[in-house]
Enzyme design. Structure first.
Site, mmCIF file in Angstrom:
data_model
loop_
_atom_site.group_PDB
_atom_site.id
_atom_site.type_symbol
_atom_site.label_atom_id
_atom_site.label_comp_id
_atom_site.label_asym_id
_atom_site.label_seq_id
_atom_site.Cartn_x
_atom_site.Cartn_y
_atom_site.Cartn_z
ATOM 1 N N GLY A 1 0.824 -1.212 0.000
ATOM 2 C CA GLY A 1 0.000 0.000 0.000
ATOM 3 C C GLY A 1 0.849 1.248 0.000
ATOM 4 O O GLY A 1 2.047 1.225 -0.299
ATOM 5 N N ILE A 2 0.213 2.320 0.395
ATOM 6 C CA ILE A 2 0.826 3.633 0.291
ATOM 7 C C ILE A 2 1.342 4.068 1.665
ATOM 8 O O ILE A 2 0.758 3.711 2.670
ATOM 9 C CB ILE A 2 -0.239 4.605 -0.280
ATOM 10 C CG1 ILE A 2 0.346 5.877 -0.800
ATOM 11 C CG2 ILE A 2 -1.353 4.880 0.709
ATOM 12 C CD1 ILE A 2 -0.611 6.611 -1.754
ATOM 13 N N GLU B 1 -1.480 -2.759 -6.552
ATOM 14 C CA GLU B 1 -2.048 -1.606 -7.251
ATOM 15 C C GLU B 1 -0.954 -0.610 -7.603
ATOM 16 O O GLU B 1 -0.908 -0.061 -8.688
ATOM 17 C CB GLU B 1 -3.098 -1.026 -6.321
ATOM 18 C CG GLU B 1 -3.298 0.419 -6.328
ATOM 19 C CD GLU B 1 -4.159 0.793 -5.125
ATOM 20 O OE1 GLU B 1 -4.908 -0.061 -4.616
ATOM 21 O OE2 GLU B 1 -4.077 1.938 -4.707
ATOM 22 N N GLY C 1 -7.019 0.905 -2.814
ATOM 23 C CA GLY C 1 -7.150 -0.534 -3.086
ATOM 24 C C GLY C 1 -7.085 -1.371 -1.822
ATOM 25 O O GLY C 1 -6.951 -2.590 -1.905
HETATM 26 N N1 COA Z 1 -4.891 10.141 15.085
HETATM 27 C C1 COA Z 1 -4.666 11.395 14.617
HETATM 28 N N2 COA Z 1 -3.865 11.655 13.563
HETATM 29 C C2 COA Z 1 -3.251 10.608 12.969
HETATM 30 C C3 COA Z 1 -3.415 9.296 13.423
HETATM 31 C C4 COA Z 1 -4.276 9.089 14.525
HETATM 32 N N3 COA Z 1 -4.501 7.874 15.007
HETATM 33 N N4 COA Z 1 -2.688 8.472 12.633
HETATM 34 C C5 COA Z 1 -2.089 9.243 11.718
HETATM 35 N N5 COA Z 1 -2.422 10.528 11.940
HETATM 36 C C6 COA Z 1 -1.979 11.683 11.137
HETATM 37 C C7 COA Z 1 -0.465 11.796 11.079
HETATM 38 O O1 COA Z 1 0.043 12.507 12.187
HETATM 39 C C8 COA Z 1 -0.303 12.568 9.779
HETATM 40 O O2 COA Z 1 -0.622 13.922 10.008
HETATM 41 P P1 COA Z 1 0.264 15.084 9.347
HETATM 42 O O3 COA Z 1 0.090 14.901 7.865
HETATM 43 O O4 COA Z 1 -0.386 16.319 9.888
HETATM 44 O O5 COA Z 1 1.660 14.831 9.812
HETATM 45 C C9 COA Z 1 -1.421 12.004 8.892
HETATM 46 O O6 COA Z 1 -2.387 11.460 9.786
HETATM 47 C C10 COA Z 1 -0.953 10.892 7.957
HETATM 48 O O7 COA Z 1 -0.296 9.914 8.738
HETATM 49 P P2 COA Z 1 1.030 9.152 8.236
HETATM 50 O O8 COA Z 1 1.339 8.156 9.275
HETATM 51 O O9 COA Z 1 2.089 10.121 7.851
HETATM 52 O O10 COA Z 1 0.456 8.532 6.917
HETATM 53 P P3 COA Z 1 1.055 7.616 5.792
HETATM 54 O O11 COA Z 1 1.632 8.450 4.721
HETATM 55 O O12 COA Z 1 1.884 6.506 6.339
HETATM 56 O O13 COA Z 1 -0.342 7.029 5.222
HETATM 57 C C11 COA Z 1 -2.632 6.311 5.514
HETATM 58 C C12 COA Z 1 -1.204 6.366 6.095
HETATM 59 C C13 COA Z 1 -3.440 5.378 6.361
HETATM 60 C C14 COA Z 1 -3.246 7.707 5.516
HETATM 61 C C15 COA Z 1 -2.523 5.776 4.048
HETATM 62 O O14 COA Z 1 -1.892 4.539 4.059
HETATM 63 C C16 COA Z 1 -3.887 5.630 3.392
HETATM 64 O O15 COA Z 1 -4.426 6.586 2.874
HETATM 65 N N6 COA Z 1 -4.443 4.403 3.404
HETATM 66 C C17 COA Z 1 -5.744 4.127 2.804
HETATM 67 C C18 COA Z 1 -5.622 3.691 1.367
HETATM 68 C C19 COA Z 1 -4.844 2.436 1.194
HETATM 69 O O16 COA Z 1 -4.494 1.734 2.126
HETATM 70 N N7 COA Z 1 -4.550 2.090 -0.030
HETATM 71 C C20 COA Z 1 -3.820 0.881 -0.301
HETATM 72 C C21 COA Z 1 -3.283 0.770 -1.623
HETATM 73 S S1 COA Z 1 -2.550 2.286 -2.234
#
Ligand code: COA
Length: 432
Positions: free
Chosen positions: A214-215, A237, A335
């Protein structure tokens, strides 16, 4: 007419192509690093010529200027996955969000959301008059097939990817040449926590497995911890730079994949120039439309499929919030569920949800008694399988609510375990 003559006739400047977009149209733009930003920005320059244009796309890396305050009479953004430029417009009510599985977007375009205009970014034509959708085939292919009007930004810096990624000059109405570097999303440096999560995930991954990644940072950390594995395959994906490193180290061979043997199957690329150069004209990297790559039935055919995704929060029942923080939409399902479901259906499949135990510098636990009020459940408690943090692996599938809660508390950060235990006691040993 030769393709060269046809291309020459269709080659115009941006305003000439864009003026054919009618008021009240639905415009689908390619997403992520294939976003035709030049065309979208030109539409903003020409805004007075448009009224009520709906612009649909997933993740955006462009300016997002059509979402700015004051653009309401001209443009309305409908997001399928919010990001840097679109999270705030959705939160502030200037844009909308549509929840949708990535795998189902092509079908939506063919049924409930007819496409008037597709805006894509392509390579220059090859010697046979074929252009490639380059780094993002996913829903772009369906958008092109469904649209009444197709306008392509021709970018000489777009890698020519293979698979089912090519269009003939006949399928496009107007070409606008504009060369620009493909935006790079380099891998973030891995901290100790991410490295430990990667190591814990590696325990669940065997030689010969097929991976979806994933991402985010965590999937990159997992890749970095797989250097000692053999004959891994990719059916994902998206892929990032980490895949190139493992391929070059001889770890990714695709040798044991039941189909597309020796090939990586993906739908879009997100990384640095290193990844784009790797994929250019590379027969071992095949890009397909997302209703193929992300179709759970196709995924299930990879007998040893392992999906690795990450999330924002997970509650004690195993419900996963991966796209919202409370009511705020910060991304989309993408995805994630397509692959969690596909892996569940595969003969020896596993679905891993890998996350740091805390967020905000350790101040809050990502494993919680209750999801934040308003949070959307992305992956439900029936689908969740393994949850991995830096503290270990919680095996949830097939386990009772009590067992799940205990397993999750064991992989939560120590300073939050007491609070979670109190909820566990209340929930399972007293009357609510
Ligand atoms: N409570 C509050 N804020 C939270 C949090 C929580 N439990 N967990 C994460 N955050 C915040 C982080 O602090 C960060 O904030 P910032 O941008 O202000 O620093 C933001 O959310 C993103 O968190 P981060 O850990 O940097 O995200 P990431 O880049 O590792 O992505 C997801 C994590 C979950 C957002 C991302 O994987 C996603 O969009 N997943 C859904 C789609 C997916 O899984 N697709 C799969 C195939 S592509």
């Amino acid at each position: 007419m030769s393709w060269q003559e046809s291309y020459g006739k269709k080659l115009v400047k941006a305003p000439e192509a864009l003026k054919h977009i009618k008021n009240n149209s639905r415009v689908v733009a390619a997403h992520a690093l294939a976003e035709p930003s030049y065309l979208l920005d030109e539409m903003v320059v020409m805004k007075e010529q448009f009224r009520n244009i709906e612009i649909i796309h997933m993740a955006s890396r462009g300016s997002g200027a059509y979402c700015n305050p004051g653009m309401e009479p001209y443009f309305h953004h409908n997001s399928f996955f919010t990001g840097i430029t679109t999270t705030e417009p959705v939160a502030e009510g200037r844009a909308d969000f549509t929840p949708v599985y990535f795998s189902e977007i092509p079908k939506l375009f063919r049924t409930k959301l007819p496409v008037d205009v597709a805006l894509v970014m392509v390579t220059p034509p090859d010697e046979n008059g074929k252009v490639s959708l380059g780094v993002s085939v996913d829903y772009s292919m369906a958008a092109v097939e469904c649209a009444d009007l197709v306008i392509a930004q021709v970018n000489a810096q777009m890698p020519y990817t293979l698979g089912n990624s090519r269009l003939s000059v006949d399928q496009i109405d107007y070409f606008v040449e504009h060369s620009a570097p493909i935006i790079e999303v380099p891998v973030r440096p891995l901290d100790e926590i991410s490295k430990q999560i990667g190591k814990n995930c590696a325990e669940l991954i065997s030689d010969g497995d097929t991976l979806q990644l994933g991402i985010g940072t965590i999937p990159d950390a997992v890749l970095a911890s797989l250097k000692h594995k053999k004959d891994l395959g990719i059916h994902s994906e998206m892929i990032s730079d980490g895949v190139v490193d493992l391929y070059e180290a001889g770890v990714i061979t695709g040798k044991r994949k039941p189909d597309h043997k020796d090939k990586m199957v993906v739908s879009f690329l997100m990384g640095s120039k290193k990844l784009y150069d790797f994929a250019n004209q590379n027969e071992e990297v095949e890009l397909y439309p997302v209703d193929y790559t992300n179709n759970p039935v196709v995924i299930a055919m990879q007998d040893h499929m392992v999906s690795i995704n990450t999330c924002v929060q997970i509650d004690l029942m195993g419900q996963v919030a991966a796209e919202t923080i409370g009511l705020k939409q910060i991304s989309g399902v993408g995805g994630q569920v397509d692959f969690v479901r596909g892996a569940a259906m595969a003969e020896h499949g596993k679905a891993i949800m890998a996350l740091p135990s805390t967020a905000k510098g350790g101040k809050i636990s990502k494993i919680v008694s209750f999801l934040d009020q308003g949070a959307a459940v992305t992956t439900n408690r029936m689908d969740v399988d393994y949850v991995v943090t830096e503290y270990g692996i919680a095996d949830l599938k097939g386990h009772t609510l009590r067992e799940r809660a205990r397993a999750l508390i064991e992989v939560a950060a120590p300073k939050f375990r007491q609070e979670l235990m109190e909820e566990y006691e209340r929930r399972f040993f007293s009357k609510y």
